[in-house]
Design a protein around this motif. Structure first.
Motif, PDB file in Angstrom:
ATOM      1  N   ALA A  95       7.683   7.555 -35.635  1.00 45.70           N
ATOM      2  CA  ALA A  95       7.897   6.573 -34.545  1.00 45.70           C
ATOM      3  C   ALA A  95       8.671   7.215 -33.405  1.00 45.70           C
ATOM      4  O   ALA A  95       8.317   7.072 -32.224  1.00 45.70           O
ATOM      5  CB  ALA A  95       8.647   5.363 -35.095  1.00 45.70           C
ATOM      6  N   LEU A  96       9.715   7.957 -33.741  1.00 48.58           N
ATOM      7  CA  LEU A  96      10.547   8.571 -32.696  1.00 48.58           C
ATOM      8  C   LEU A  96       9.799   9.694 -31.981  1.00 48.58           C
ATOM      9  O   LEU A  96       9.919   9.857 -30.759  1.00 48.58           O
ATOM     10  CB  LEU A  96      11.862   9.067 -33.296  1.00 48.58           C
ATOM     11  CG  LEU A  96      12.784   7.958 -33.824  1.00 48.58           C
ATOM     12  CD1 LEU A  96      13.993   8.565 -34.546  1.00 48.58           C
ATOM     13  CD2 LEU A  96      13.241   7.026 -32.696  1.00 48.58           C
ATOM     14  N   GLY A 109       6.959  11.590 -27.156  1.00 47.58           N
ATOM     15  CA  GLY A 109       5.720  12.069 -26.523  1.00 47.58           C
ATOM     16  C   GLY A 109       5.384  11.220 -25.312  1.00 47.58           C
ATOM     17  O   GLY A 109       4.818  11.665 -24.332  1.00 47.58           O
ATOM     18  N   GLU A 110       5.813   9.940 -25.335  1.00 44.01           N
ATOM     19  CA  GLU A 110       5.509   9.003 -24.244  1.00 44.01           C
ATOM     20  C   GLU A 110       6.639   8.956 -23.223  1.00 44.01           C
ATOM     21  O   GLU A 110       6.597   8.170 -22.303  1.00 44.01           O
ATOM     22  CB  GLU A 110       5.402   7.566 -24.792  1.00 44.01           C
ATOM     23  CG  GLU A 110       4.170   7.244 -25.555  1.00 44.01           C
ATOM     24  CD  GLU A 110       4.233   5.765 -25.977  1.00 44.01           C
ATOM     25  OE1 GLU A 110       5.294   5.129 -25.834  1.00 44.01           O
ATOM     26  OE2 GLU A 110       3.219   5.266 -26.442  1.00 44.01           O
ATOM     27  N   GLY A 111       7.660   9.819 -23.413  1.00 47.83           N
ATOM     28  CA  GLY A 111       8.848   9.688 -22.563  1.00 47.83           C
ATOM     29  C   GLY A 111       8.501   9.865 -21.094  1.00 47.83           C
ATOM     30  O   GLY A 111       7.342  10.055 -20.746  1.00 47.83           O
ATOM     31  N   VAL A 155      16.689   4.559 -26.458  1.00 45.18           N
ATOM     32  CA  VAL A 155      15.870   4.218 -27.621  1.00 45.18           C
ATOM     33  C   VAL A 155      16.786   3.576 -28.656  1.00 45.18           C
ATOM     34  O   VAL A 155      17.878   4.098 -28.920  1.00 45.18           O
ATOM     35  CB  VAL A 155      15.207   5.485 -28.225  1.00 45.18           C
ATOM     36  CG1 VAL A 155      14.298   5.116 -29.403  1.00 45.18           C
ATOM     37  CG2 VAL A 155      14.409   6.236 -27.148  1.00 45.18           C
ATOM     38  N   PHE A 156      16.380   2.420 -29.194  1.00 44.65           N
ATOM     39  CA  PHE A 156      17.185   1.715 -30.196  1.00 44.65           C
ATOM     40  C   PHE A 156      16.455   1.755 -31.538  1.00 44.65           C
ATOM     41  O   PHE A 156      15.286   1.335 -31.621  1.00 44.65           O
ATOM     42  CB  PHE A 156      17.401   0.255 -29.779  1.00 44.65           C
ATOM     43  CG  PHE A 156      18.321   0.102 -28.598  1.00 44.65           C
ATOM     44  CD1 PHE A 156      17.860   0.307 -27.305  1.00 44.65           C
ATOM     45  CD2 PHE A 156      19.654  -0.224 -28.784  1.00 44.65           C
ATOM     46  CE1 PHE A 156      18.709   0.181 -26.212  1.00 44.65           C
ATOM     47  CE2 PHE A 156      20.514  -0.361 -27.700  1.00 44.65           C
ATOM     48  CZ  PHE A 156      20.034  -0.159 -26.412  1.00 44.65           C
ATOM     49  N   GLY A 193      19.221  14.053 -34.148  1.00 45.64           N
ATOM     50  CA  GLY A 193      20.296  14.661 -33.338  1.00 45.64           C
ATOM     51  C   GLY A 193      19.842  15.916 -32.620  1.00 45.64           C
ATOM     52  O   GLY A 193      20.453  16.341 -31.636  1.00 45.64           O
ATOM     53  N   GLU A 194      18.720  16.503 -33.080  1.00 45.65           N
ATOM     54  CA  GLU A 194      18.189  17.709 -32.426  1.00 45.65           C
ATOM     55  C   GLU A 194      17.293  17.342 -31.235  1.00 45.65           C
ATOM     56  O   GLU A 194      16.978  18.185 -30.395  1.00 45.65           O
ATOM     57  CB  GLU A 194      17.380  18.541 -33.437  1.00 45.65           C
ATOM     58  CG  GLU A 194      18.217  19.072 -34.583  1.00 45.65           C
ATOM     59  CD  GLU A 194      17.339  19.555 -35.750  1.00 45.65           C
ATOM     60  OE1 GLU A 194      17.894  19.786 -36.840  1.00 45.65           O
ATOM     61  OE2 GLU A 194      16.097  19.659 -35.564  1.00 45.65           O
ATOM     62  N   HIS A 195      16.835  16.086 -31.210  1.00 49.74           N
ATOM     63  CA  HIS A 195      15.857  15.697 -30.176  1.00 49.74           C
ATOM     64  C   HIS A 195      16.358  14.619 -29.232  1.00 49.74           C
ATOM     65  O   HIS A 195      15.742  14.344 -28.211  1.00 49.74           O
ATOM     66  CB  HIS A 195      14.570  15.203 -30.865  1.00 49.74           C
ATOM     67  CG  HIS A 195      14.020  16.183 -31.855  1.00 49.74           C
ATOM     68  ND1 HIS A 195      13.372  17.329 -31.469  1.00 49.74           N
ATOM     69  CD2 HIS A 195      14.075  16.210 -33.211  1.00 49.74           C
ATOM     70  CE1 HIS A 195      13.013  18.009 -32.555  1.00 49.74           C
ATOM     71  NE2 HIS A 195      13.434  17.345 -33.611  1.00 49.74           N
TER      72      HIS A 195
END
Ligand SMILES: COC(=O)c1ccnc(N)c1
Length: 256
Positions: free
Chosen positions: A69-70, A75-77, A122-123, A140-142
């Motif tokens: 999901a994240l 990818g859509e950011g 993002v929640f 935490g890396e992304h």
């Protein structure tokens, strides 16, 4: 501002389509997206949880659906679908991932003001006993990872906390609240609680609006309002008084 919310109860977030936040989304001031975590599962039962390693009551949310999901959201950011996970070559700040949790840093008006300047929030709404820790470590890396608490109590999931934080942040985004004047002298905006407010009729069930508010004397009204804010803050939140800077002679007299 883009806001993404991931939840197994996306209908919980329907309230964000109402009122000012809903209007702001329609106007394009907010790009609000709610994602169903179960859309990122592929077994017959759309499984999102399993029993905890080490034993204990309850269930834990599985890592893979959250990562998928994240990654979908990354990818859509704002950078468009071409971005691959972790493709942060420095030109844009990482999206802020807020994980509502009683174990998080406390969310307050200062945090809301800080988040209101972000480009992408993002929640991640956890349920059950929480989310597999490895997702948080991986995220935490992304993302700019922010575990966040709305107070010292426990809820059944992160949805209510997310809605509270989304509302507190979104209303500070320019244009969301029609008249920015409404944002001044609110509780916590400057360290004091708000003053009492009245509207017509001037007398209601033998209770009258304070005379000064009918006087048209703007200086006296401003003074009366500040005095009431000081009194109310001292009575209800003395801890906030302690955080105020140097008070002038009049303010100190009001508090004595
Ligand atoms: C499951 O989430 C919570 O229980 C939660 C989230 C944010 N703030 C809290 N005080 C609790």
């Amino acid at each position: 501002m883009r806001i993404d919310v991931v939840s197994i109860f996306p209908e919980y977030l329907e309230g964000l389509k109402l009122s000012l936040i809903g209007k702001a989304a329609e106007q394009g001031l907010l790009d609000l997206n709610v994602h169903d975590l179960r859309d990122f599962t592929f077994d017959r039962h759309n499984t999102v949880d399993d029993s905890p390693y080490g034993g204990g009551a309850g269930m834990v949310m599985k890592a893979e659906p959250w990562a998928l999901a994240l990654e979908h959201i990354l990818g859509e950011g704002p950078r468009g679908a071409s971005a691959s996970v972790g493709d942060h070559d420095g030109e844009k700040p990482k999206p802020i991932l807020i994980v509502p949790s009683p174990a998080g840093r406390v969310f307050d008006q200062r945090v809301a003001e800080d988040l209101a300047g972000a480009e992408h929030l993002v929640f991640a709404c956890g349920r059950y006993e929480g989310i597999d820790q490895r997702v948080i470590d991986w995220a935490g890396e992304h993302f700019d990872l922010r575990p966040m608490s709305i107070g010292d109590y426990v809820l059944n999931g992160g949805e209510v906390a997310s809605m509270a934080m989304i509302e507190a942040v979104s209303r500070l985004v320019p244009g969301v609240i029609g008249n920015p004047e409404s944002l001044t002298e609110e509780s916590h905006e400057d360290g004091l609680l708000e003053y009492p407010i009245y509207t017509k009729p001037a007398s209601w069930r033998q209770r009258d609006v304070p005379e000064v508010l009918l006087s048209g004397n703007h200086g006296a009204i401003a003074r009366w309002r500040r005095d009431r804010r000081l009194e109310r803050t001292a009575e209800v939140r003395p801890d906030l008084i302690a955080k105020l800077g140097e008070l002038d002679k009049h303010d100190r007299a009001v508090l004595e």
